[in-house]
Structure formats: structure tokens, C-alpha cells
Design a protein around this motif. Structure first.
Motif, PDB file in Angstrom:
ATOM      1  N   UNK A  71       0.895  -1.541   0.269  1.00 22.48           N
ATOM      2  CA  UNK A  71      -0.053   0.062  -0.054  1.00 22.48           C
ATOM      3  C   UNK A  71       0.712   0.952   0.149  1.00 22.48           C
ATOM      4  N   UNK A  72       1.834   1.412   0.159  1.00 16.92           N
ATOM      5  CA  UNK A  72       2.876   2.578   0.329  1.00 16.92           C
ATOM      6  C   UNK A  72       4.118   2.298   0.049  1.00 16.92           C
ATOM      7  N   UNK A  73       5.066   3.504   0.011  1.00 19.52           N
ATOM      8  CA  UNK A  73       6.046   3.076  -0.216  1.00 19.52           C
ATOM      9  C   UNK A  73       7.148   4.312   0.265  1.00 19.52           C
ATOM     10  N   UNK A  74       8.121   3.851   0.840  1.00 22.86           N
ATOM     11  CA  UNK A  74       8.499   5.125   1.836  1.00 22.86           C
ATOM     12  C   UNK A  74      10.771   5.363   0.374  1.00 22.86           C
ATOM     13  N   UNK A  75      11.210   6.080   0.329  1.00 21.02           N
ATOM     14  CA  UNK A  75      11.649   6.582  -0.176  1.00 21.02           C
ATOM     15  C   UNK A  75      12.300   7.423   0.050  1.00 21.02           C
ATOM     16  N   UNK A  76      14.210   8.061   0.711  1.00 20.27           N
ATOM     17  CA  UNK A  76      14.964   8.082   1.944  1.00 20.27           C
ATOM     18  C   UNK A  76      15.922   8.191   0.584  1.00 20.27           C
ATOM     19  N   UNK A  77      16.477   9.607   0.961  1.00 20.31           N
ATOM     20  CA  UNK A  77      17.921   9.685   0.592  1.00 20.31           C
ATOM     21  C   UNK A  77      18.383  11.208   0.565  1.00 20.31           C
ATOM     22  N   UNK A  78      20.157  11.141   0.704  1.00 16.40           N
ATOM     23  CA  UNK A  78      21.102  12.623   1.096  1.00 16.40           C
ATOM     24  C   UNK A  78      21.099  12.774  -0.604  1.00 16.40           C
ATOM     25  N   UNK A  79      20.798  14.249  -0.218  1.00 20.07           N
ATOM     26  CA  UNK A  79      21.640  15.189  -0.894  1.00 20.07           C
ATOM     27  C   UNK A  79      22.211  16.029  -1.265  1.00 20.07           C
ATOM     28  N   UNK A  80      22.808  17.020  -2.227  1.00 24.02           N
ATOM     29  CA  UNK A  80      23.431  17.872  -1.911  1.00 24.02           C
ATOM     30  C   UNK A  80      23.455  18.686  -3.208  1.00 24.02           C
ATOM     31  N   UNK A  81      22.434  19.759  -3.275  1.00 25.76           N
ATOM     32  CA  UNK A  81      22.490  20.397  -4.107  1.00 25.76           C
ATOM     33  C   UNK A  81      23.749  21.546  -4.664  1.00 25.76           C
ATOM     34  N   UNK A  82      24.008  21.832  -5.675  1.00 25.39           N
ATOM     35  CA  UNK A  82      25.224  22.530  -6.585  1.00 25.39           C
ATOM     36  C   UNK A  82      25.412  24.116  -7.299  1.00 25.39           C
ATOM     37  N   UNK A  83      24.771  24.729  -6.064  1.00 26.80           N
ATOM     38  CA  UNK A  83      24.542  25.787  -6.852  1.00 26.80           C
ATOM     39  C   UNK A  83      23.758  26.320  -8.286  1.00 26.80           C
TER      40      UNK A  83
END
Length: 264
Positions: free
Chosen positions: A136-148
């Protein structure tokens, strides 16, 4: 009529996931100020993808197991590159030593970058399709780095609301029309821009985390396919790899789980 997508929760923090699922990031990095939840529900969820990119190449013949998770597609002004780099446009794995600045976990992360010269590129990391008819559910997790990132750049998480053909990503015959179609619906977009960062000057605290809980009942299909969509118009300065970056995004430690309603 297509149902409206329902995102059950979006959680974000700086430096670490507030989740027991990424407990190792918190314990392995003493510089992070983390609060970790209980892992009591861990056994009730099915892990679909768990990737921290601790390898040299995203997809290769020597690591075929990762092709069970990912496809890489680049739309370079209407020209499609399937699983290969475009001209100075790519999603590629670099180490902290190569970049001279830390990744979120381990020693490597996946960096998305365009080509210098203000031409528009969309770089997609697309999951394979999963039959989630029993969930019924999906869990998506991650780390991210935006660069300018510029005002016209973006980094989003999107779900295919139609068939793979309608979304432009069948097993063969990728189409620009499908990739650009409204069949891809955004369920999350980064609100961090990474002002002043160039891929070489960030600290561990510049990494952000995202955790998106998605209701599968919003889909009219049991097949679940998502993509990370990065749109940039610049990349490495003078297109020299390992130099400073004008635009880009890096991701690390992505985990995708499926569960019943009470599974998380």
C-alpha cells in the motif's frame, strides 16, 4: 479519471536522516547531529532498492546486479543517450578524494552534471518497474547535495502514472514525448539550491536528507516506477572533470521500501 497522487509524508533535515533505516550514517559520522527512531517496524517492510554507490561505475557489465534497480537516460536537447554519457553530460560516481569534499556516507556518491554553455539537459535515474500489488505504501529516502542551482534548474522525484510506454521508457524505443509527458508526476522537489557551492567546497553539513512516503493507492496500476529528474544548464567549469562545478546535484544512500499501511 486518474486519481490525484497522495504523498503521505515528506520529511527533511540537514546532515542525516531522522530514521533508523539509515542508522549506520549517523553512527559512522560523529560530526552529524542525529536523532534516530526505533527500528521496530523494520522487519515488516520489503527493501526494493538500497544503494550507496560504493563502486566506480553506476552501471556496467561487471556489476549487472545494479541494472536490476536502475536505468540512466539523458535527454540532451532532444537527443537521447541510453545508459551512456552524453557530451560532457552524465550521472557518474565520484569519490570524496576525487571531489576533495565529503560524501554523505562511505566514500562515494552519484553526481549529476550538465555541459558548460547554458544548454538544457535532463538527466534521469529511473528505477526498474516493481509489481507492488501486495503493498500500500512506498517509502523513499536519500541524501542529496544541491550545487549552486540556478532558478531554472531543478531536482525532483517523479512517479510514472501510466504504462512504461506512455512514460517513454519501454524496454526498447525510448521516446522524448513520453519522457516529457504529464504521465510523470512530481511527488517531491528540492527546495535547497546550494548557493555558493561548487562540488569542491562543501562540508558534511551541506548535505540534506529527504524522506517521502507515497500512497500506492494513488496509482491506477500495480506497477511502480519512479525517477530522479535533474535539470541543469551548466556543469563542470570548462567541461573539465574534477574541476569546480557551476550546476549540479549529488545523491547518496538511497533506500526504497514497500509495506502495508502499518509497515512504517
Amino acid at each position: 479519471m486518474k486519481k490525484a497522487f497522495l504523498v503521505l509524508g515528506i520529511f527533511s533535515s540537514v546532515g542525516c536522516f531522522e530514521s533508523g533505516t539509515i542508522r549506520n550514517i549517523c553512527s559512522n559520522n560523529p560530526n552529524l547531529n542525529c536523532q534516530v527512531e526505533s527500528e521496530a517496524n523494520e522487519d515488516s517492510a520489503t527493501v526494493l532498492i538500497e544503494d550507496s554507490f560504493e563502486r566506480s561505475t553506476l552501471l556496467s557489465d561487471s556489476t549487472p546486479e545494479f541494472s536490476l534497480w536502475w536505468r540512466k537516460i539523458i535527454n540532451d536537447r532532444g537527443i537521447i543517450f541510453n545508459s551512456i554519457p552524453g557530451p560532457y553530460v552524465d550521472a557518474a560516481i565520484f569519490s570524496s578524494q576525487q571531489m576533495g569534499s565529503p560524501v554523505a556516507d562511505g566514500d562515494r556518491a552519484l553526481y549529476f552534471y550538465g555541459r558548460e554553455g547554458a544548454s538544457i539537459h535532463n538527466i534521469y535515474l529511473i528505477s526498474n518497474s516493481f509489481d507492488l500489488s501486495q503493498y500500500e505504501n512506498v517509502d523513499i529516502s536519500f541524501q542529496y547535495l544541491p550545487i549552486d542551482l540556478d532558478s531554472d534548474d531543478y531536482f525532483s522525484l517523479e512517479v510514472c502514472a501510466g504504462t512504461l510506454t506512455e512514460c517513454g521508457v519501454p524496454d526498447s524505443g525510448i521516446t522524448v514525448a513520453g519522457l516529457n509527458s504529464a504521465n510523470w508526476e512530481s511527488i517531491w522537489e528540492a527546495d535547497k539550491r546550494g548557493d555558493g557551492l561548487n562540488g569542491k567546497n562543501h562540508s558534511l553539513a551541506d548535505w540534506h536528507s529527504a524522506n517521502i512516503l507515497f500512497d500506492l493507492n494513488s496509482l491506477e496500476t500495480s506497477q511502480f516506477t519512479f525517477r530522479i529528474n535533474v535539470r541543469v544548464d551548466e556543469g563542470f567549469v570548462r567541461n573539465t572533470l574534477m574541476g569546480a562545478m557551476e550546476d549540479g546535484v549529488a545523491i547518496d544512500s538511497i533506500r526504497v521500501r514497500a509495506a502495508q499501511a502499518t509497515g512504517f
